[in-house]
Design an enzyme around this catalytic site. Structure first.
Site, PDB file in Angstrom:
ATOM      1  CB  SER A 137       3.216   2.775  11.280  1.00 31.81           C
ATOM      2  OG  SER A 137       2.112   3.300  10.559  1.00 31.81           O
ATOM      3  CB  VAL A 159       6.821   1.065   7.353  1.00 26.07           C
ATOM      4  CG1 VAL A 159       5.948   0.999   8.597  1.00 26.07           C
ATOM      5  CG2 VAL A 159       8.201   0.519   7.646  1.00 26.07           C
ATOM      6  CB  CYS A 160       1.851   0.992   4.457  1.00 21.72           C
ATOM      7  SG  CYS A 160       1.280  -0.717   4.425  1.00 21.72           S
ATOM      8  N   GLY A 161       0.401   1.571   6.883  1.00 17.38           N
ATOM      9  CA  GLY A 161      -0.459   1.460   8.061  1.00 17.38           C
ATOM     10  C   GLY A 161      -0.521   0.049   8.622  1.00 17.38           C
TER      11      GLY A 161
END
Length: 152
Positions: A111, A67-69
């Protein structure tokens, strides 16, 4: 059958989501190895993506959640590890097909794109299915053959 073991990782943008997903996945009875990050302090995502992908390549874990931006960077980085297939998924249908049709060992999410409740549903769907081969196996083999050609 052994208990499923997955790796999870994030950058600082998704630290909170990763922490909540880790707890959720463990509540499903799945063993989770946390590859970081371990605080909301700024960190570059490629190292974490490479660590999860290499652990899959080395058969230390079966699947990964990154998960990243946006989920884009993590997918791009993880896909650089030969033999690893990462798919960005923000809905349950994509998560199901990532595994059933593409045998993706990793899914990535953003996210800043989806909320935690949707992310939990995506993860649950991804973990609930197993690649069955069929016509898709032929297509995955073509991808792997091309990857081997480029690696020479």
């Amino acid at each position: 059958m052994d208990r499923l073991k997955i790796g999870i990782g994030s950058d600082h943008n998704a630290f909170e989501m990763k922490s909540q997903l880790k707890d959720y996945i463990e509540s499903l009875g799945v063993e989770v190895i946390d590859f970081g990050c371990f605080s909301p302090e700024e960190i570059d995502y490629p190292t974490i993506a490479f660590d999860v992908a290499n652990s899959i390549k080395e058969s230390k874990i079966e699947r990964g959640i990154l998960v990243c931006g946006t989920g884009i960077g993590m997918a791009m980085a993880a896909n650089k590890v030969p033999g690893v297939r990462a798919a960005q998924c923000h809905d349950t249908y994509s998560a199901e097909r990532a595994q059933l049709s593409n045998n993706a060992q990793i899914i990535t999410m953003g996210s800043k794109v989806i909320g935690i409740e949707t992310a939990k549903k995506v993860v649950a769907e991804y973990l609930s299915v197993t690649f069955e081969g069929g016509n898709s196996a032929r297509k995955i083999e073509q991808i792997m053959q091309k990857e081997a050609e480029f690696s020479k």
